[in-house]
Scaffold this motif. Structure first.
Motif, PDB file in Angstrom:
ATOM      1  N   GLU A  68       0.830  -1.157  -0.132  1.00  0.00           N
ATOM      2  CA  GLU A  68       0.080  -0.202  -0.042  1.00  0.00           C
ATOM      3  C   GLU A  68       0.902   1.212  -0.041  1.00  0.00           C
ATOM      4  OE1 GLU A  68      -3.670   2.083   2.494  1.00  0.00           O
ATOM      5  OE2 GLU A  68      -2.984   0.014   3.094  1.00  0.00           O
ATOM      6  N   ALA A  69       1.937   1.240   0.613  1.00  0.00           N
ATOM      7  CA  ALA A  69       2.934   2.512   0.772  1.00  0.00           C
ATOM      8  C   ALA A  69       3.460   2.520  -0.519  1.00  0.00           C
ATOM      9  CB  ALA A  69       4.162   2.009   1.715  1.00  0.00           C
ATOM     10  N   ALA A  70       3.794   1.481  -1.371  1.00  0.00           N
ATOM     11  CA  ALA A  70       4.364   1.683  -2.671  1.00  0.00           C
ATOM     12  C   ALA A  70       3.088   2.355  -3.440  1.00  0.00           C
ATOM     13  CB  ALA A  70       4.716   0.424  -3.290  1.00  0.00           C
ATOM     14  N   MET A  71       2.054   1.930  -3.577  1.00  0.00           N
ATOM     15  CA  MET A  71       0.923   2.521  -4.205  1.00  0.00           C
ATOM     16  C   MET A  71       0.789   4.029  -3.765  1.00  0.00           C
ATOM     17  SD  MET A  71      -3.180   1.797  -4.115  1.00  0.00           S
ATOM     18  CE  MET A  71      -3.438   3.058  -2.519  1.00  0.00           C
ATOM     19  N   ARG A  72       0.772   4.351  -2.759  1.00  0.00           N
ATOM     20  CA  ARG A  72       0.630   5.929  -2.153  1.00  0.00           C
ATOM     21  C   ARG A  72       1.932   6.598  -2.836  1.00  0.00           C
ATOM     22  NH1 ARG A  72      -3.821   6.129   0.205  1.00  0.00           N
ATOM     23  NH2 ARG A  72      -4.409   4.450   1.602  1.00  0.00           N
ATOM     24  N   ASP A  73       2.948   6.148  -2.848  1.00  0.00           N
ATOM     25  CA  ASP A  73       4.169   6.552  -3.368  1.00  0.00           C
ATOM     26  C   ASP A  73       3.768   7.236  -4.911  1.00  0.00           C
ATOM     27  OD1 ASP A  73       5.683   6.651  -1.113  1.00  0.00           O
ATOM     28  OD2 ASP A  73       7.012   4.993  -1.563  1.00  0.00           O
ATOM     29  N   ALA A  74       3.580   5.942  -5.726  1.00  0.00           N
ATOM     30  CA  ALA A  74       3.023   6.232  -7.009  1.00  0.00           C
ATOM     31  C   ALA A  74       1.933   7.376  -7.223  1.00  0.00           C
ATOM     32  CB  ALA A  74       2.672   4.926  -7.632  1.00  0.00           C
ATOM     33  N   LEU A  75       1.122   7.217  -6.561  1.00  0.00           N
ATOM     34  CA  LEU A  75      -0.204   8.309  -6.536  1.00  0.00           C
ATOM     35  C   LEU A  75       0.282   9.760  -6.159  1.00  0.00           C
ATOM     36  CD1 LEU A  75      -3.038   6.485  -4.792  1.00  0.00           C
ATOM     37  CD2 LEU A  75      -2.593   6.357  -7.298  1.00  0.00           C
ATOM     38  N   ASP A  76       1.519   9.741  -5.576  1.00  0.00           N
ATOM     39  CA  ASP A  76       1.990  11.077  -5.113  1.00  0.00           C
ATOM     40  C   ASP A  76       3.131  11.663  -6.071  1.00  0.00           C
ATOM     41  OD1 ASP A  76       1.874  13.377  -3.305  1.00  0.00           O
ATOM     42  OD2 ASP A  76       4.015  12.436  -2.331  1.00  0.00           O
ATOM     43  N   THR A  77       3.207  11.187  -7.213  1.00  0.00           N
ATOM     44  CA  THR A  77       4.329  11.837  -8.240  1.00  0.00           C
ATOM     45  C   THR A  77       3.254  12.552  -9.344  1.00  0.00           C
ATOM     46  OG1 THR A  77       3.411   9.872  -9.889  1.00  0.00           O
ATOM     47  CG2 THR A  77       5.367   9.436  -8.103  1.00  0.00           C
ATOM     48  N   ASP A  78       4.389  13.337  -9.964  1.00  0.00           N
ATOM     49  CA  ASP A  78       3.742  14.216 -10.936  1.00  0.00           C
ATOM     50  C   ASP A  78       3.221  13.507 -12.016  1.00  0.00           C
ATOM     51  OD1 ASP A  78       4.251  16.657  -9.566  1.00  0.00           O
ATOM     52  OD2 ASP A  78       6.166  16.797 -10.465  1.00  0.00           O
ATOM     53  N   VAL A  79       3.917  12.356 -12.570  1.00  0.00           N
ATOM     54  CA  VAL A  79       3.306  11.343 -13.528  1.00  0.00           C
ATOM     55  C   VAL A  79       2.146  10.805 -13.273  1.00  0.00           C
ATOM     56  CG1 VAL A  79       3.871   9.325 -14.735  1.00  0.00           C
ATOM     57  CG2 VAL A  79       5.824  10.594 -14.062  1.00  0.00           C
ATOM     58  N   TYR A  80       1.787  10.456 -12.155  1.00  0.00           N
ATOM     59  CA  TYR A  80       0.324  10.009 -11.921  1.00  0.00           C
ATOM     60  C   TYR A  80      -0.714  11.068 -11.927  1.00  0.00           C
ATOM     61  CZ  TYR A  80      -3.802   8.204  -9.648  1.00  0.00           C
ATOM     62  OH  TYR A  80      -5.131   7.746  -9.936  1.00  0.00           O
ATOM     63  N   ARG A  81      -0.316  12.243 -11.350  1.00  0.00           N
ATOM     64  CA  ARG A  81      -1.142  13.451 -11.306  1.00  0.00           C
ATOM     65  C   ARG A  81      -1.556  13.742 -12.952  1.00  0.00           C
ATOM     66  NH1 ARG A  81       1.269  14.370  -6.449  1.00  0.00           N
ATOM     67  NH2 ARG A  81       2.937  15.531  -7.297  1.00  0.00           N
ATOM     68  N   LYS A  82      -0.440  13.732 -13.709  1.00  0.00           N
ATOM     69  CA  LYS A  82      -0.764  13.980 -15.421  1.00  0.00           C
ATOM     70  C   LYS A  82      -1.467  12.815 -15.780  1.00  0.00           C
ATOM     71  CE  LYS A  82       1.652  13.941 -19.559  1.00  0.00           C
ATOM     72  NZ  LYS A  82       2.867  13.539 -20.382  1.00  0.00           N
ATOM     73  N   ALA A  83      -1.545  11.641 -15.648  1.00  0.00           N
ATOM     74  CA  ALA A  83      -2.465  10.664 -15.741  1.00  0.00           C
ATOM     75  C   ALA A  83      -3.701  10.774 -15.562  1.00  0.00           C
ATOM     76  CB  ALA A  83      -1.825   9.470 -15.688  1.00  0.00           C
ATOM     77  N   SER A  84      -4.069  11.462 -14.279  1.00  0.00           N
ATOM     78  CA  SER A  84      -5.376  11.382 -13.879  1.00  0.00           C
ATOM     79  C   SER A  84      -5.940  12.681 -14.491  1.00  0.00           C
ATOM     80  CB  SER A  84      -5.041  11.767 -12.511  1.00  0.00           C
ATOM     81  OG  SER A  84      -4.904  10.646 -11.605  1.00  0.00           O
ATOM     82  N   GLY A  85      -5.146  13.666 -14.887  1.00  0.00           N
ATOM     83  CA  GLY A  85      -5.772  14.883 -15.687  1.00  0.00           C
ATOM     84  C   GLY A  85      -6.052  14.523 -16.929  1.00  0.00           C
ATOM     85  N   MET A  86      -5.221  13.436 -17.496  1.00  0.00           N
ATOM     86  CA  MET A  86      -5.376  12.857 -19.107  1.00  0.00           C
ATOM     87  C   MET A  86      -6.785  12.490 -19.244  1.00  0.00           C
ATOM     88  SD  MET A  86      -1.780  11.563 -19.878  1.00  0.00           S
ATOM     89  CE  MET A  86      -2.427  10.359 -20.932  1.00  0.00           C
ATOM     90  N   ARG A  87      -7.107  11.692 -17.950  1.00  0.00           N
ATOM     91  CA  ARG A  87      -8.310  10.611 -18.153  1.00  0.00           C
ATOM     92  C   ARG A  87      -9.709  11.624 -18.130  1.00  0.00           C
ATOM     93  NH1 ARG A  87      -7.915   7.990 -12.222  1.00  0.00           N
ATOM     94  NH2 ARG A  87      -9.332   9.391 -11.257  1.00  0.00           N
ATOM     95  N   LYS A  88      -9.842  12.871 -17.798  1.00  0.00           N
ATOM     96  CA  LYS A  88     -10.952  13.397 -17.325  1.00  0.00           C
ATOM     97  C   LYS A  88     -11.666  13.759 -18.820  1.00  0.00           C
ATOM     98  CE  LYS A  88      -9.345  15.923 -13.440  1.00  0.00           C
ATOM     99  NZ  LYS A  88      -9.337  17.108 -12.537  1.00  0.00           N
TER     100      LYS A  88
END
Length: 110
Positions: A68-88
Motif C-alpha cells: 500500500e505504501a508503494a501505491m501511495r508513493d506512485a499516487l504522489d508523483t507528477d506522472v500519476y497526477r498527469k495521467a489523472s488529468g488526462m483521463r478527465k
C-alpha cells in the motif's frame, strides 16, 4: 502484493474506439511505466444485459504494487497526477466513472 481493481465508464460523448485507443496508447502506458507498478492489465468489456439502473461498464483495470505504501508513493508523483488529468476528457467523473476497490482476497477454482 497490493492490488486495486477499477471499474471504468467512458464519457457518453466519447466513442468506444477513441476510449480504447486512449487507454491503450496514452493512459495505460503512463501508469504502467510508474516504477512502483508491478502489474497493469486492462480488460475491455461489454455488458451482457442492462436493466437501465446503471450505465454500462467499458473497462476494468487491475494494477498491483508491492505494498500500500508503494501505491501511495506512485499516487504522489507528477506522472500519476498527469495521467489523472488526462483521463478527465475520456472517463466519467466521480465513482460513477472511475470506481476503485482493493482486492482483499482472490479464490481460483479452475
Amino acid at each position: 502484493m497490493h492490488t486495486v481493481i477499477t471499474v471504468v465508464r467512458k464519457r457518453p460523448e466519447v466513442s468506444t474506439e477513441d476510449f480504447r485507443r486512449f487507454m491503450e496508447t496514452e493512459y495505460g502506458p503512463v501508469n504502467a511505466a510508474l516504477p512502483e507498478v508491478r502489474e497493469y492489465v486492462q480488460y475491455y468489456v461489454s455488458d451482457l444485459a442492462q436493466d437501465g439502473a446503471e450505465e454500462p461498464v467499458d473497462a476494468i483495470v487491475r494494477i498491483s504494487f508491492d505494498s500500500e505504501a508503494a501505491m501511495r508513493d506512485a499516487l504522489d508523483t507528477d506522472v500519476y497526477r498527469k495521467a489523472s488529468g488526462m483521463r478527465k476528457a475520456y472517463m466519467r467523473d466521480t465513482s460513477v466513472g472511475v470506481h476503485s476497490a482493493v482486492l482483499e482476497r482472490q479464490v481460483e477454482f479452475v
